[in-house]
Design an enzyme around this catalytic site. Structure first.
Site, PDB file in Angstrom:
ATOM      1  N   ASP A   1      41.303  27.385  11.350  1.00 37.03           N
ATOM      2  CA  ASP A   1      40.786  28.745  11.519  1.00 37.03           C
ATOM      3  C   ASP A   1      39.352  28.780  12.080  1.00 37.03           C
ATOM      4  O   ASP A   1      38.738  29.837  12.166  1.00 37.03           O
ATOM      5  CB  ASP A   1      40.878  29.494  10.181  1.00 37.03           C
ATOM      6  CG  ASP A   1      41.132  30.976  10.355  1.00 37.03           C
ATOM      7  OD1 ASP A   1      41.590  31.366  11.445  1.00 37.03           O
ATOM      8  OD2 ASP A   1      40.858  31.741   9.417  1.00 37.03           O
TER       9      ASP A   1
ATOM     10  N   ARG B   1      37.442  39.091  11.203  1.00 35.87           N
ATOM     11  CA  ARG B   1      36.798  40.255  11.823  1.00 35.87           C
ATOM     12  C   ARG B   1      35.472  40.581  11.145  1.00 35.87           C
ATOM     13  O   ARG B   1      34.568  41.149  11.756  1.00 35.87           O
ATOM     14  CB  ARG B   1      37.768  41.442  11.825  1.00 35.87           C
ATOM     15  CG  ARG B   1      38.162  41.942  10.466  1.00 35.87           C
ATOM     16  CD  ARG B   1      39.380  42.834  10.503  1.00 35.87           C
ATOM     17  NE  ARG B   1      40.628  42.071  10.666  1.00 35.87           N
ATOM     18  CZ  ARG B   1      41.840  42.615  10.740  1.00 35.87           C
ATOM     19  NH1 ARG B   1      41.980  43.921  10.689  1.00 35.87           N
ATOM     20  NH2 ARG B   1      42.909  41.866  10.873  1.00 35.87           N
TER      21      ARG B   1
ATOM     22  N   LYS C   1      46.723  33.404   0.442  1.00 33.67           N
ATOM     23  CA  LYS C   1      47.901  33.221   1.300  1.00 33.67           C
ATOM     24  C   LYS C   1      49.004  32.523   0.502  1.00 33.67           C
ATOM     25  O   LYS C   1      48.708  31.712  -0.374  1.00 33.67           O
ATOM     26  CB  LYS C   1      47.532  32.346   2.507  1.00 33.67           C
ATOM     27  CG  LYS C   1      46.695  33.033   3.562  1.00 33.67           C
ATOM     28  CD  LYS C   1      46.418  32.084   4.716  1.00 33.67           C
ATOM     29  CE  LYS C   1      45.501  32.713   5.746  1.00 33.67           C
ATOM     30  NZ  LYS C   1      46.125  33.788   6.510  1.00 33.67           N
TER      31      LYS C   1
HETATM   32  N1  BES Z   1      43.380  33.140  10.050  1.00 27.29           N
HETATM   33  C1  BES Z   1      44.307  34.183   9.922  1.00 27.29           C
HETATM   34  C2  BES Z   1      45.165  34.397  11.162  1.00 27.29           C
HETATM   35  C3  BES Z   1      46.090  33.265  11.544  1.00 27.29           C
HETATM   36  C4  BES Z   1      47.412  33.297  11.168  1.00 27.29           C
HETATM   37  C5  BES Z   1      45.645  32.237  12.331  1.00 27.29           C
HETATM   38  C6  BES Z   1      48.261  32.295  11.549  1.00 27.29           C
HETATM   39  C7  BES Z   1      46.509  31.231  12.708  1.00 27.29           C
HETATM   40  C8  BES Z   1      47.813  31.260  12.327  1.00 27.29           C
HETATM   41  C9  BES Z   1      43.585  35.506   9.630  1.00 27.29           C
HETATM   42  O1  BES Z   1      42.383  35.410   8.981  1.00 27.29           O
HETATM   43  C10 BES Z   1      44.489  36.306   8.771  1.00 27.29           C
HETATM   44  O2  BES Z   1      44.781  35.867   7.699  1.00 27.29           O
HETATM   45  N2  BES Z   1      44.912  37.450   9.269  1.00 27.29           N
HETATM   46  C11 BES Z   1      45.782  38.304   8.557  1.00 27.29           C
HETATM   47  C12 BES Z   1      45.282  39.717   8.728  1.00 27.29           C
HETATM   48  C13 BES Z   1      45.890  40.703   7.788  1.00 27.29           C
HETATM   49  C14 BES Z   1      45.500  40.418   6.361  1.00 27.29           C
HETATM   50  C15 BES Z   1      45.422  42.079   8.182  1.00 27.29           C
HETATM   51  C16 BES Z   1      47.176  38.145   9.132  1.00 27.29           C
HETATM   52  O3  BES Z   1      47.310  37.885  10.321  1.00 27.29           O
HETATM   53  O4  BES Z   1      48.125  38.217   8.370  1.00 27.29           O
HETATM   54 ZN    ZN Z   2      41.345  33.623   9.259  1.00 22.25          ZN
HETATM   55 ZN    ZN Z   3      42.585  35.339   6.828  1.00 20.33          ZN
END
Ligand code: BES
Ligand code: ZN
Ligand code: ZN
Length: 495
Positions: free
Chosen positions: A286, A349, A275
């Site tokens: 998370d 997921r 990230k």
């Molecule tokens: N943990 C994150 C989602 C998240 C984002 C939670 C902001 C709380 C605040 C999740 O694992 C994630 O990174 N999701 C990605 C999915 C994408 C790579 C398909 C996302 O939401 O960008």
């Molecule tokens: Zn996550």
């Molecule tokens: Zn993630």
């Protein structure tokens, strides 16, 4: 993490003679909300103070009123009577408690408005007020040297005789559920270095074992033996080994079993799809789904609902390293499906897919509900205060929406369009963990999970927005909100 002490009481008596640091009186802009003569007399005193109208957010403190034992009477505005609902009462009590904490008070008394005047049931008035006060009194300062603010020791609710007789059970129910919420908040606010998967699983288990729950913890060797390929792929990059925690509440004669599954990523760096700065900082949150599920079971074990509950909590740290899963890797999940990991940041997921497959096979629950901070896309869609609810089951979705309305933990139903499924197709494996479209990420994440459900009644709640707050709100401090505990506790009693 220890549970907090009791501090709420319902009382009656002579308001002028009661010993308390402050009497708090909620006031509407356009109507009298109280039936008690003494309270009505006191609200009359606001009329001389021109700046207080009872509008939402209005505040007025009068000191040392004649014949009044309490040194302060605080009036708080609720706005127009017709707009007052359970959430505004929750907010008012949260605000009252926070205000008094900031003034270093110890005990306060809140005068409950008359349910008749509000056109609500007594319970509808009292329950959110008790919740707002209890939750607003929580301070997470474990990591602070100097504890600037101290929680109140006692909050009394002033109301009528019949209330006190009929609603003493309500007090313990509110305390149980709110203690669960606070437990979840503290887990979420705990930094990731202090809740590595093994430690977090043990901590949950140590609290859960005080209740009548069956507890199982699978370590990495067992997970490998059993074939949790997707979950292990997420864990591969971290030195901290994964755990699967199962908490079972099995009352005698239960006619139904519901499984609740919670995402437990103790830190989500994104993995090799690291990230960017700005998205990393709060990723200790998370595991909010896991916290909500664990706290719900701990609370449920005390409330003793009639349904059986199986909490399934996969706990993993998502880190990049030489051992980490790579984009393009193909793994085999617990149910035998192959998954192409096209983005290591779509890890939630993956761990949920294995946890879901396992509980469906081993426990055959009637209903499965998963709770997860699954996608940033859900926060884009609904903002930071509303969760996304996905379910093909209208009846189940409606029950969840009803519980959301009652508890103030808002959920908004989202679609599961069949034609979006093709976005998850992989050239090489049975499914990809990443949509081929950059749009509708919360939906495609839910559709991914649905591929592991088969025909069980199911709902998915994406709590990425409301699980965490950077700044304090009316009845919650900065950090974990405990979102989901009150919602699930209410729902379970209705199933
Ligand atoms: N943990 C994150 C989602 C998240 C984002 C939670 C902001 C709380 C605040 C999740 O694992 C994630 O990174 N999701 C990605 C999915 C994408 C790579 C398909 C996302 O939401 O960008
Ligand atoms: Zn996550
Ligand atoms: Zn993630």
């Amino acid at each position: 993490m220890e549970e907090k002490k009791v501090m709420l009481r319902l009382i009656k008596g002579d308001l002028y003679k009661l010993k308390t640091d402050a009497v708090v009186i909620p006031v509407a802009e356009d109507a009298q909300l109280h039936e008690n003569e003494q309270v009505i007399l006191l609200t009359g005193k606001t009329e001389t103070a021109g700046e207080f109208r009872g509008a939402k957010g209005d505040e007025l403190t009068l000191y040392n009123l004649p014949a009044m034992k309490s040194p302060r009477v605080i009036f708080l505005g609720l706005g127009k009577k017709d707009k007052i609902d359970s959430e505004s009462l929750r907010v008012l009590c949260g605000k009252a408690v926070k205000k008094c904490i900031k003034s270093s008070l110890k005990n306060i008394l809140i005068a409950a408005p008359s349910s008749g005047k509000l056109g609500m049931e007594i319970k509808e008035v009292l329950e959110p007020m008790l919740e707002g006060a209890f939750l607003g009194n929580h301070i997470f300062d474990k990591y602070k040297g100097e504890k600037k603010n101290k929680p109140l020791e006692k909050v009394d609710f002033f109301s009528e005789q019949k209330v006190m007789i009929n609603f003493s059970g309500l007090l313990s129910q509110v305390e149980t559920v709110c203690n669960g919420t606070i437990l979840a908040r503290e887990w979420v606010s705990t930094p990731s270095n202090c809740k590595k998967p093994e430690q977090f699983a043990k901590n949950i288990a140590s609290i859960a074992k005080k209740g009548s729950l069956i507890i199982k913890i699978f370590d990495e060797k067992k997970l490998e033996r059993l074939g949790f390929g997707a979950m292990l792929a997420v864990a591969a990059g971290s030195h901290s080994k994964p755990r699967l925690l199962i908490l079972e509440y099995a009352p005698k004669g239960a006619k139904k079993t519901v499984s609740i599954v919670g995402k437990g990523i103790t830190f989500d760096s994104g993995g090799i799809n690291l990230k960017p700065p700005g998205s990393l900082e709060d990723m200790k949150m998370d595991m909010s789904g896991a916290a909500a599920v664990a706290a719900t079971l701990i609370s449920a074990a005390k409330m003793k609902p009639k349904v059986g509950i199986i909490g399934v909590i996969p706990i993993v740290e998502n880190m990049p390293s030489g051992e980490a899963a790579r984009p393009g890797d193909i793994v085999t999940g617990y149910n035998g499906k192959t998954i192409e990991i096209n983005n290591t940041d779509a890890e939630g997921r993956l761990i949920l897919a294995d946890a879901i497959s396992y509980v469906l096979k081993e426990y055959r629950p009637d209903i499965l509900i998963d709770v997860a901070t699954l996608t940033g896309a859900c926060v884009v869609a609904l903002g930071e205060k509303i969760a996304g609810l996905f379910s093909p089951d209208d009846e189940l979705a409606e029950k969840i929406i009803q519980s959301a309305k009652k508890t103030g933990e808002r959920c908004w139903r989202m679609p599961l369009p069949e034609d979006y499924r093709e976005l998850l197709k992989s050239e090489f494996a049975d499914i990809s963990n990443m949509s081929s479209s950059k749009w509708g990420g919360a939906i495609t994440a839910a559709l991914f999970l649905s591929e592991f459900i088969k025909d069980t009644r199911w709902a998915h709640i994406d709590i990425a927005g409301p699980a965490y707050t950077k700044k304090e709100t009316d009845y919650c401090g900065a950090g974990g909100t405990g979102f989901g505990v009150r919602l699930l506790c209410d729902l379970i009693q209705k199933l």
